[in-house]
Design an enzyme around this catalytic site. Structure first.
Site, PDB file in Angstrom:
ATOM      1  N   GLU A  86      17.932  -8.982  33.296  1.00  0.00           N
ATOM      2  CA  GLU A  86      17.187  -9.581  32.187  1.00  0.00           C
ATOM      3  C   GLU A  86      15.699  -9.350  32.440  1.00  0.00           C
ATOM      4  O   GLU A  86      15.153  -9.841  33.426  1.00  0.00           O
ATOM      5  CB  GLU A  86      17.471 -11.089  32.092  1.00  0.00           C
ATOM      6  CG  GLU A  86      18.938 -11.406  31.845  1.00  0.00           C
ATOM      7  CD  GLU A  86      19.210 -12.906  31.735  1.00  0.00           C
ATOM      8  OE1 GLU A  86      18.247 -13.686  31.638  1.00  0.00           O
ATOM      9  OE2 GLU A  86      20.389 -13.277  31.766  1.00  0.00           O
ATOM     10  N   GLU A 119      23.699 -16.457  36.486  1.00  0.00           N
ATOM     11  CA  GLU A 119      22.678 -17.184  37.254  1.00  0.00           C
ATOM     12  C   GLU A 119      23.245 -18.413  37.969  1.00  0.00           C
ATOM     13  O   GLU A 119      22.952 -19.559  37.610  1.00  0.00           O
ATOM     14  CB  GLU A 119      21.502 -17.583  36.357  1.00  0.00           C
ATOM     15  CG  GLU A 119      20.685 -16.400  35.909  1.00  0.00           C
ATOM     16  CD  GLU A 119      19.341 -16.793  35.292  1.00  0.00           C
ATOM     17  OE1 GLU A 119      19.183 -17.949  34.886  1.00  0.00           O
ATOM     18  OE2 GLU A 119      18.455 -15.923  35.215  1.00  0.00           O
TER      19      GLU A 119
HETATM   20  C1  GAL Z   1      17.854 -16.737  32.073  1.00  0.00           C
HETATM   21  C2  GAL Z   1      19.282 -16.840  31.592  1.00  0.00           C
HETATM   22  C3  GAL Z   1      19.418 -16.424  30.153  1.00  0.00           C
HETATM   23  C4  GAL Z   1      18.327 -17.017  29.318  1.00  0.00           C
HETATM   24  C5  GAL Z   1      17.008 -16.609  29.890  1.00  0.00           C
HETATM   25  C6  GAL Z   1      15.820 -17.095  29.114  1.00  0.00           C
HETATM   26  O1  GAL Z   1      17.610 -17.616  33.112  1.00  0.00           O
HETATM   27  O2  GAL Z   1      20.138 -16.067  32.384  1.00  0.00           O
HETATM   28  O3  GAL Z   1      20.674 -16.822  29.680  1.00  0.00           O
HETATM   29  O4  GAL Z   1      18.458 -18.403  29.315  1.00  0.00           O
HETATM   30  O5  GAL Z   1      16.893 -17.120  31.182  1.00  0.00           O
HETATM   31  O6  GAL Z   1      14.606 -16.702  29.711  1.00  0.00           O
END
Ligand code: GAL
Length: 658
Positions: free
Chosen positions: A312, A141
């Site tokens: 994610e 990110e």
């Molecule tokens: C994303 C990040 C992850 C984790 C996640 C939590 O932004 O890539 O490492 O922090 O959020 O929602």
């Protein structure tokens, strides 16, 4: 086609093998690991500990999982920062942003580049040919926690170099920046600082250039890592996981460095963070608005030039928004299917198991910290089974290709920066404007491709350009070449690339397609609205209104109460000189897409969305009212009527790619 983010370094080694088997049982095929593990890979300077990672890769690989290995550069360890404090970023207030969380680096620090190169080379040398590894994630990110823009000495030095390359000599810079204004002229590039810390606003072109420069730094840094990985790990793809509603760098140029785009989908968190109305936030708090996830799916499909993942996927409540509700039952399944319907190659959940310690202990996973399955984990399991059954019934190993959508929406990051730098009214949020236009099309049941300016537009029935502030020659050529209906929104063509008003007045170069000029603009405070009335198009202007002066055959198709044109048209080209409220926008879209472009449109209930992927049609119900699927098709999964938070799929008879 399902994946999960896993952190073997967070769990006893004795759990790994069972975790891997459980992933396979759930239908998970891909696992991303490693992106924050630098302190375990290199616990001390130049002392590498591969043992645990070798074993983790073996365990995952033996279970039949395909691994995406992350480079750990989002979290340089404490010793590295102590050795090279110059890598730390500096905020606009001049303060160093220190160690203790993540992303504590400046993209312009030479030490940071050297250390990044070293760790990525080391990792790629070790695992480049590992049989379990199918791809690499560069960093994590970019820009998260406001880390694209940094204002330290390394940043300023790199900015000066960037300016030299762009302008050649300082006299040119002074002329193009309009530095004569307020005696801002520079005698040399070395006199130019970062455009922060002044008494009042610094000149908009300096701020735009600082954003352009910072975006280029992100692109170059990612390209450096991608090149190392490609050279040492042939046959594997390289990706980066982008974010939602995030515009601090140009994703079209940064995205070019990767084989696959991926993004991190947290629909409930984004609903809280983005400037939606309180009523919308309350109404959709536990499902998210129906277009937040899909807007990004369609954007990142464009960024990935057709190849993209959800790296994610929100599996339950997150920890980082103002309020963190539990998604309504069904939503994790719905979001997963929706991503697949929009063309995702893999939907990967964040994370396998909730961590009971540290910053994200309140963030759900597919499992609770005691190893029991969470509600989201159960839904991921359902998706795994449905996906298996769907592929079996189709007799294929993958879902069909999506092909081109009937509608394109052009999104330009420089325009978003310009509107942000010079909003000229608190209500003008250009990204929100793009979102509203996208939403209006999706409510008509149409699929959308999101494209950069200058992309070829042939094959589209309609092209929407919500607000392209500076129209470059390649974008103009694409508009001139297409036969599509073209609809432009407010402020399009209102600036030159040097952030000045065009000599012919806005819409500048667009005047060759649609002859008119904008004679004045007003930003409208909350509650101030201007009525718009036309035969096919009506509603109100809110937030923003322009005065348009059409010429040479351009006709007004809707007017304000004072008689001045609000929407004008010349042949297949339309311009709307207002921030359209809901009714104005939906009537305008219906007119452009149905009446002019001839597309079949539906009037979907607020929570229903459709999406085609090849011959498959998917329906999603974000709302609470059941919906009878028109034509009562034979479903491959789901229910008719489509219940609250349900997803369904069927084969569309007679469907042909457009
Ligand atoms: C994303 C990040 C992850 C984790 C996640 C939590 O932004 O890539 O490492 O922090 O959020 O929602």
């Amino acid at each position: 086609m399902l994946g999960v983010c896993y952190y073997p370094e967070h769990w006893p080694e004795a759990w790994w093998a069972e975790d891997a088997r459980a992933m396979r049982r759930m239908g998970i095929t891909h696992v991303r690991i490693g992106e924050f593990a630098w302190s375990r890979i290199e616990p001390e300077p130049d002392h590498l500990d591969w043992g645990w990672l070798d074993r983790a890769l073996d365990v995952l690989g033996h279970a039949g999982l395909r691994v995406v290995l992350g480079t750990p550069t989002a979290t340089p360890p404490r010793w590295l920062v102590l050795r090279h404090p110059g890598i730390l970023p500096v905020g606009a207030d001049g303060r160093v942003r220190g160690f203790g969380s993540r992303r504590h680096t400046s993209f312009s620090s030479p030490d940071w580049w050297r250390e990044s190169r070293r760790i990525v080379e080391t990792l790629a040398d070790r695992y480049g040919e590992h049989p379990a590894i199918v791809g690499w994630q560069v960093d994590n990110e970019f820009g998260c926690h406001d880390t694209v823009l940094s204002y330290g000495p390394h940043d300023v030095a790199a900015f000066r170099t960037w300016l030299r390359a762009r302008y050649g000599d300082v006299a040119t810079l002074n002329a193009r920046w309009g530095s004569v204004f307020w005696s801002m002229e520079a005698g040399s590039f070395d006199e130019i600082d970062a455009p922060v810390g002044a008494v009042t606003e610094t000149t908009p072109i300096a701020r735009l250039d600082y954003r352009r420069f910072s975006s280029d730094q992100v692109a170059a840094y990612g390209a450096m890592q991608a090149a190392i990985l490609r050279a040492r790990s042939p046959g594997r793809f390289v990706t980066h996981n982008f974010m939602g509603f995030f515009t601090e760098f140009d994703h079209w140029t940064v995205g070019r460095e990767y084989d696959v785009a991926s993004w991190d989908s947290y629909p409930l968190g984004f609903l809280e963070r983005f400037p939606f109305d309180e009523a919308e936030r309350a109404g959709w708090a536990e499902t998210s608005l129906p277009d937040i996830a899909s807007f990004h799916h369609d954007l990142y499909r464009g960024v990935g030039r057709g190849r993209w993942w959800v790296m994610e996927q929100q599996p339950g409540p997150v920890n980082w928004a103002r309020h963190n509700p539990v998604p309504k039952p069904g939503m994790v399944r719905l979001w997963s299917w929706e991503a697949l319907a929009h063309g995702a190659e893999v939907v990967s959940y964040f994370r396998w198991r909730q961590a009971p310690f540290a910053q994200e202990q309140m963030h759900a996973g597919l499992h609770r910290p005691d190893r029991s399955l969470s509600a989201g984990g159960q839904e991921a399991g359902i998706v795994g089974r449905e996906l298996h059954d769907l592929l079996m019934s189709l007799g294929t190993e993958a879902l069909p290709d999506g092909g081109r959508s009937p509608v394109a929406l052009v999104l330009d990051y420089e325009s978003l920066w310009m509107a942000d730098i010079q909003p000229q009214g608190a209500g003008f949020d250009a990204l929100l404007l793009h979102y509203r236009w996208y939403e209006a099309v999706r409510r008509l049941g149409l699929d959308v491709d999101i494209l950069p300016p200058g992309a070829p537009l042939d094959g589209y029935a309609a092209v929407l350009v919500p607000s392209l502030m500076a129209i470059a020659p390649d974008a103009m050529r694409a508009f001139a070449d297409t036969k599509a209906v073209l609809l432009f929104g407010p402020r399009s063509g209102s600036k030159t690339g040097d952030f000045a008003i065009p000599g012919t007045l806005p819409p500048g170069p667009l005047q060759s397609l649609l002859p008119f000029r904008v004679t004045q603009v007003a930003s409208l405070r909350d509650g101030l609205r201007h009525q718009v009335v036309g035969e096919a198009v009506q509603g109100q202007a809110e937030r923003w209104r322009e005065w348009l002066e059409p010429r040479d055959g351009a006709a007004s198709i809707a007017r304000h109460a004072d008689g001045s044109p609000a929407v004008i048209r010349h042949g297949r080209v339309l311009y709307c000189g207002a921030w359209a409220d809901g009714p104005l926008l939906s009537s305008l879209m219906r007119h452009a897409l149905h009446d002019l472009a001839g597309l079949p449109v539906a009037a979907l209930p607020p929570g229903i969305r459709l999406r085609r992927r090849g011959s498959l049609c998917f329906a999603f119900n974000y709302g609470d009212q059941p919906w009878s699927i028109p034509g009562s098709p034979t479903l491959l999964f789901g229910n008719d009527p489509l219940g609250a938070q349900d997803a369904a799929c069927w084969q569309e008879a007679g469907w042909r790619p457009s």
